[in-house]
Design a protein around this motif. Structure first.
Motif, PDB file in Angstrom:
ATOM      1  N   GLN A  50      -3.574   2.784   3.783  1.00 56.39           N
ATOM      2  CA  GLN A  50      -3.904   3.787   2.774  1.00 56.39           C
ATOM      3  C   GLN A  50      -4.973   4.732   3.301  1.00 56.39           C
ATOM      4  O   GLN A  50      -4.954   5.934   3.025  1.00 56.39           O
ATOM      5  CB  GLN A  50      -4.390   3.078   1.494  1.00 56.39           C
ATOM      6  CG  GLN A  50      -4.489   3.973   0.265  1.00 56.39           C
ATOM      7  CD  GLN A  50      -5.723   4.862   0.258  1.00 56.39           C
ATOM      8  OE1 GLN A  50      -6.792   4.462   0.696  1.00 56.39           O
ATOM      9  NE2 GLN A  50      -5.566   6.094  -0.219  1.00 56.39           N
ATOM     10  N   ARG A  51      -5.900   4.204   4.087  1.00 53.64           N
ATOM     11  CA  ARG A  51      -7.002   5.029   4.592  1.00 53.64           C
ATOM     12  C   ARG A  51      -6.632   5.837   5.815  1.00 53.64           C
ATOM     13  O   ARG A  51      -7.389   6.721   6.223  1.00 53.64           O
ATOM     14  CB  ARG A  51      -8.203   4.126   4.903  1.00 53.64           C
ATOM     15  CG  ARG A  51      -8.822   3.574   3.634  1.00 53.64           C
ATOM     16  CD  ARG A  51     -10.030   2.711   3.902  1.00 53.64           C
ATOM     17  NE  ARG A  51     -10.584   2.274   2.626  1.00 53.64           N
ATOM     18  CZ  ARG A  51     -11.490   1.322   2.492  1.00 53.64           C
ATOM     19  NH1 ARG A  51     -11.957   0.701   3.570  1.00 53.64           N
ATOM     20  NH2 ARG A  51     -11.938   0.989   1.308  1.00 53.64           N
ATOM     21  N   VAL A  58       3.235   3.684   5.129  1.00 53.34           N
ATOM     22  CA  VAL A  58       4.010   2.464   4.857  1.00 53.34           C
ATOM     23  C   VAL A  58       5.276   2.813   4.075  1.00 53.34           C
ATOM     24  O   VAL A  58       5.207   3.409   3.000  1.00 53.34           O
ATOM     25  CB  VAL A  58       3.167   1.445   4.068  1.00 53.34           C
ATOM     26  CG1 VAL A  58       4.012   0.225   3.704  1.00 53.34           C
ATOM     27  CG2 VAL A  58       1.952   1.017   4.884  1.00 53.34           C
ATOM     28  N   LEU A  59       6.420   2.441   4.618  1.00 52.91           N
ATOM     29  CA  LEU A  59       7.697   2.710   3.958  1.00 52.91           C
ATOM     30  C   LEU A  59       8.173   1.520   3.144  1.00 52.91           C
ATOM     31  O   LEU A  59       8.883   1.681   2.163  1.00 52.91           O
ATOM     32  CB  LEU A  59       8.768   3.079   4.994  1.00 52.91           C
ATOM     33  CG  LEU A  59       8.446   4.247   5.923  1.00 52.91           C
ATOM     34  CD1 LEU A  59       9.624   4.507   6.842  1.00 52.91           C
ATOM     35  CD2 LEU A  59       8.097   5.503   5.130  1.00 52.91           C
ATOM     36  N   ASP A  60       7.792   0.313   3.563  1.00 51.30           N
ATOM     37  CA  ASP A  60       8.273  -0.875   2.857  1.00 51.30           C
ATOM     38  C   ASP A  60       7.413  -2.071   3.242  1.00 51.30           C
ATOM     39  O   ASP A  60       6.858  -2.115   4.339  1.00 51.30           O
ATOM     40  CB  ASP A  60       9.739  -1.148   3.224  1.00 51.30           C
ATOM     41  CG  ASP A  60      10.512  -1.840   2.107  1.00 51.30           C
ATOM     42  OD1 ASP A  60       9.888  -2.237   1.107  1.00 51.30           O
ATOM     43  OD2 ASP A  60      11.737  -1.974   2.240  1.00 51.30           O
ATOM     44  N   PHE A 109       5.425  -5.204   7.443  1.00 51.28           N
ATOM     45  CA  PHE A 109       5.243  -3.816   7.020  1.00 51.28           C
ATOM     46  C   PHE A 109       6.127  -2.926   7.885  1.00 51.28           C
ATOM     47  O   PHE A 109       6.084  -3.011   9.110  1.00 51.28           O
ATOM     48  CB  PHE A 109       3.780  -3.396   7.208  1.00 51.28           C
ATOM     49  CG  PHE A 109       2.821  -4.233   6.417  1.00 51.28           C
ATOM     50  CD1 PHE A 109       2.452  -3.851   5.135  1.00 51.28           C
ATOM     51  CD2 PHE A 109       2.299  -5.407   6.939  1.00 51.28           C
ATOM     52  CE1 PHE A 109       1.577  -4.626   4.390  1.00 51.28           C
ATOM     53  CE2 PHE A 109       1.422  -6.189   6.203  1.00 51.28           C
ATOM     54  CZ  PHE A 109       1.059  -5.801   4.928  1.00 51.28           C
ATOM     55  N   ARG A 147     -10.194   5.100  10.074  1.00 54.35           N
ATOM     56  CA  ARG A 147     -11.124   4.543   9.067  1.00 54.35           C
ATOM     57  C   ARG A 147     -10.865   3.047   8.982  1.00 54.35           C
ATOM     58  O   ARG A 147      -9.734   2.626   8.731  1.00 54.35           O
ATOM     59  CB  ARG A 147     -10.870   5.156   7.682  1.00 54.35           C
ATOM     60  CG  ARG A 147     -11.523   6.503   7.452  1.00 54.35           C
ATOM     61  CD  ARG A 147     -11.297   6.957   6.011  1.00 54.35           C
ATOM     62  NE  ARG A 147     -12.016   6.130   5.033  1.00 54.35           N
ATOM     63  CZ  ARG A 147     -11.802   6.158   3.726  1.00 54.35           C
ATOM     64  NH1 ARG A 147     -10.876   6.964   3.223  1.00 54.35           N
ATOM     65  NH2 ARG A 147     -12.504   5.401   2.914  1.00 54.35           N
ATOM     66  N   SER A 176       6.117  18.990   9.337  1.00 56.93           N
ATOM     67  CA  SER A 176       5.248  18.867   8.161  1.00 56.93           C
ATOM     68  C   SER A 176       6.043  18.544   6.908  1.00 56.93           C
ATOM     69  O   SER A 176       5.488  18.113   5.899  1.00 56.93           O
ATOM     70  CB  SER A 176       4.427  20.137   7.960  1.00 56.93           C
ATOM     71  OG  SER A 176       5.273  21.206   7.614  1.00 56.93           O
ATOM     72  N   PRO A 179       6.096  14.053   5.675  1.00 55.71           N
ATOM     73  CA  PRO A 179       4.780  13.396   5.685  1.00 55.71           C
ATOM     74  C   PRO A 179       4.863  11.866   5.769  1.00 55.71           C
ATOM     75  O   PRO A 179       3.937  11.237   6.269  1.00 55.71           O
ATOM     76  CB  PRO A 179       4.137  13.842   4.362  1.00 55.71           C
ATOM     77  CG  PRO A 179       5.267  14.318   3.517  1.00 55.71           C
ATOM     78  CD  PRO A 179       6.322  14.820   4.446  1.00 55.71           C
ATOM     79  N   VAL A 257      10.198  16.537   2.264  1.00 58.70           N
ATOM     80  CA  VAL A 257       9.695  17.376   1.188  1.00 58.70           C
ATOM     81  C   VAL A 257       9.638  18.803   1.701  1.00 58.70           C
ATOM     82  O   VAL A 257       9.535  19.001   2.901  1.00 58.70           O
ATOM     83  CB  VAL A 257       8.283  16.955   0.727  1.00 58.70           C
ATOM     84  CG1 VAL A 257       8.306  15.607   0.068  1.00 58.70           C
ATOM     85  CG2 VAL A 257       7.288  16.995   1.858  1.00 58.70           C
ATOM     86  N   PRO A 258       9.582  19.775   0.862  1.00 54.74           N
ATOM     87  CA  PRO A 258       9.842  19.672  -0.566  1.00 54.74           C
ATOM     88  C   PRO A 258      11.359  19.547  -0.807  1.00 54.74           C
ATOM     89  O   PRO A 258      12.107  19.777   0.083  1.00 54.74           O
ATOM     90  CB  PRO A 258       9.325  20.979  -1.120  1.00 54.74           C
ATOM     91  CG  PRO A 258       9.160  21.911   0.031  1.00 54.74           C
ATOM     92  CD  PRO A 258       9.276  21.140   1.298  1.00 54.74           C
TER      93      PRO A 258
ATOM     94  N   GLN B  50       2.458   1.046  -3.435  1.00 52.94           N
ATOM     95  CA  GLN B  50       3.324   1.377  -2.302  1.00 52.94           C
ATOM     96  C   GLN B  50       4.786   1.395  -2.738  1.00 52.94           C
ATOM     97  O   GLN B  50       5.567   2.225  -2.281  1.00 52.94           O
ATOM     98  CB  GLN B  50       3.112   0.350  -1.179  1.00 52.94           C
ATOM     99  CG  GLN B  50       3.722   0.743   0.172  1.00 52.94           C
ATOM    100  CD  GLN B  50       5.224   0.513   0.243  1.00 52.94           C
ATOM    101  OE1 GLN B  50       5.756  -0.426  -0.338  1.00 52.94           O
ATOM    102  NE2 GLN B  50       5.924   1.413   0.924  1.00 52.94           N
ATOM    103  N   SER B 176       6.860  20.102  -5.711  1.00 54.19           N
ATOM    104  CA  SER B 176       7.338  19.239  -4.628  1.00 54.19           C
ATOM    105  C   SER B 176       6.451  19.358  -3.390  1.00 54.19           C
ATOM    106  O   SER B 176       6.492  18.504  -2.511  1.00 54.19           O
ATOM    107  CB  SER B 176       8.786  19.556  -4.276  1.00 54.19           C
ATOM    108  OG  SER B 176       8.883  20.840  -3.722  1.00 54.19           O
ATOM    109  N   ARG B 177       5.640  20.391  -3.347  1.00 59.64           N
ATOM    110  CA  ARG B 177       4.722  20.536  -2.210  1.00 59.64           C
ATOM    111  C   ARG B 177       3.497  19.642  -2.354  1.00 59.64           C
ATOM    112  O   ARG B 177       2.633  19.631  -1.487  1.00 59.64           O
ATOM    113  CB  ARG B 177       4.282  21.991  -2.069  1.00 59.64           C
ATOM    114  CG  ARG B 177       5.454  22.937  -1.835  1.00 59.64           C
ATOM    115  CD  ARG B 177       4.977  24.346  -1.610  1.00 59.64           C
ATOM    116  NE  ARG B 177       4.226  24.452  -0.380  1.00 59.64           N
ATOM    117  CZ  ARG B 177       3.442  25.476  -0.070  1.00 59.64           C
ATOM    118  NH1 ARG B 177       3.301  26.474  -0.924  1.00 59.64           N
ATOM    119  NH2 ARG B 177       2.788  25.514   1.070  1.00 59.64           N
ATOM    120  N   PRO B 258       4.342  21.728   2.946  1.00 62.46           N
ATOM    121  CA  PRO B 258       3.999  21.627   4.369  1.00 62.46           C
ATOM    122  C   PRO B 258       2.830  22.556   4.690  1.00 62.46           C
ATOM    123  O   PRO B 258       2.426  23.311   3.854  1.00 62.46           O
ATOM    124  CB  PRO B 258       5.264  22.081   5.077  1.00 62.46           C
ATOM    125  CG  PRO B 258       6.069  22.842   4.073  1.00 62.46           C
ATOM    126  CD  PRO B 258       5.538  22.539   2.719  1.00 62.46           C
TER     127      PRO B 258
END
Lengths: 258, 258
Positions: A50-51, A58-60, A109, A147, A176, A179, A257-258, B50, B176-177, B258
């Motif tokens: 998270q930091r 983390v996807l899963d 993870f 971190r 970008s 993410p 995204v978006p 998550q 969505s951005r 992005p």
């Protein structure tokens, strides 16, 4: 062709013994880094992630002992091309499967991987050198610290792709939009500022040529958790061998995204 | 004007007793939901987040007992306009500060809030009704269940903004951005499909008028963690009062892609 394999076919090939980097495999399907840690270290890792979301998206996350995940319907112990095994932070082994090392308290993870956006880069006309030459992507430990969280700390690890100067903006723009798989570069040019003294000597993977008119572009890398394991020395951990990823059942577009 | 207050000024006003919803405050600065739980429930919560990233995008996590966070340099016990207190899942109190209830084992989670992207909506010409009329945003428990994690489970909670039909696409595109503050809507139109039978009777906040030619648009809401607390009944928890957010020192643009 590797790029046309379904995730299931690719996993079957790896389970059968194929041991190659997965860049370019199963175009359109999300690839992921693996780190499996004993349950007592799982909170520290989730907090570390998270930091440090650029390097550890983390996807899963599995329940303790589980050998598959909601986005990975294969067997986490056998269906990656190669694994790393750490004891007290030391890399003690690289191997093709980890069945006999599996433990009931291991939480796995799956962390986003920049291989995921390479298909989008190619589509946008941005060449990807390590795919062209069929080698593993070069990865570097940087001088930038993540971190810390609880007992976990370590350096940011980056992957590098040489990009023609006129396509750097396109590479930033395209990546970008992803993410969850490291997103935009963390650094463009100037490897020294990241503490990288020799692009020709990556810490993981293989060096690639940076040609005249090209700029080295650096993305946060999902090997960062393994660098944290090496520095923080939990008693036991399993990872993927760098560049030898989990090919998941999620689509790249799920993370766009978006 | 509330919208021109710095985060520090807004927090000072709330610390001094101002008790109003924060929508429209400190334009350009990120607002966040608060949920504070005993350390023993922190892993379950991070995992819940998550697994439900649309409703629970975690922006920051404190160490146990800490009263400020890296993106919130005020005092988490006093600097929000109002708090909720839960015992065994029951909302036992709403109050202006929680100083005497604070515990050394409380881990505080700051979770992204859709108020963050409202400035961007307004800038894109999308009207925001609850800001226009100066009320709290309407929020609804839905019939859609979150993915559970450990001891935590509960329904998805959504916020609703009526959007003129010709601006729905713009509202989707703009929001969505901001994936870290709930991102694109989870649902457009058709409240019944979410199990919402009466838009005029929100579960949290206040109802707003949906005018002819407008479509109710639903975003995942950071009150979802509180709904999970109510359903899952950890012994103790503190939250923000819905709509009465933490105003952080992070900028909206920090979370824009992005």
């Amino acid at each position: 062709m590797a790029k046309d394999m379904s995730p299931e076919q690719a996993r079957e090939a790896f389970r059968g013994g194929l041991r190659v980097p997965t860049s370019g495999f199963s175009a359109g399907w999300t690839q992921a880094n693996l780190i499996s840690l004993p349950r007592e270290h799982a909170y520290d890792f989730l907090l570390f992630a998270q930091r440090n979301p650029k390097s550890c998206p983390v996807l899963d996350v599995t329940e303790p002992g589980e050998t598959s995940a909601s986005i990975f319907r294969g067997d986490l112990r056998t269906d990656l091309p190669a694994y790393t095994v750490y004891r007290d932070g030391e890399l003690v082994e690289e191997r093709a499967e980890v069945v006999d090392l599996w433990r009931e308290d291991l939480v796995s993870f799956l962390v986003g991987c920049s291989f995921t956006f390479e298909a989008a880069l190619l589509e946008a006309g941005v060449p990807v050198r390590h795919i062209e030459v069929g080698s593993n992507v070069p990865m570097y430990r940087t001088s930038r610290q993540c971190r810390p969280a609880g007992g976990l700390s370590g350096p940011l690890v980056v992957s590098m792709r040489p990009v023609p100067a006129e396509l750097v903006a396109a590479a930033v723009r395209v990546t970008s939009r992803y993410p969850a798989v490291h997103g935009a570069p963390v650094h463009v040019g100037s490897p020294g500022a990241l503490g990288i003294t020799d692009l020709g000597a990556p810490d993981f993977g293989e060096a690639v040529e940076v040609r005249p008119g090209e700029v080295p572009v650096f993305w946060a890398c999902g090997v960062t958790p393994q660098a944290a394991v090496m520095q923080s020395k939990p008693p036991f951990a399993i990872g993927h061998a760098p560049g030898h990823m989990a090919i998941t059942d999620a689509r790249d577009s799920d993370y766009q995204v978006p």
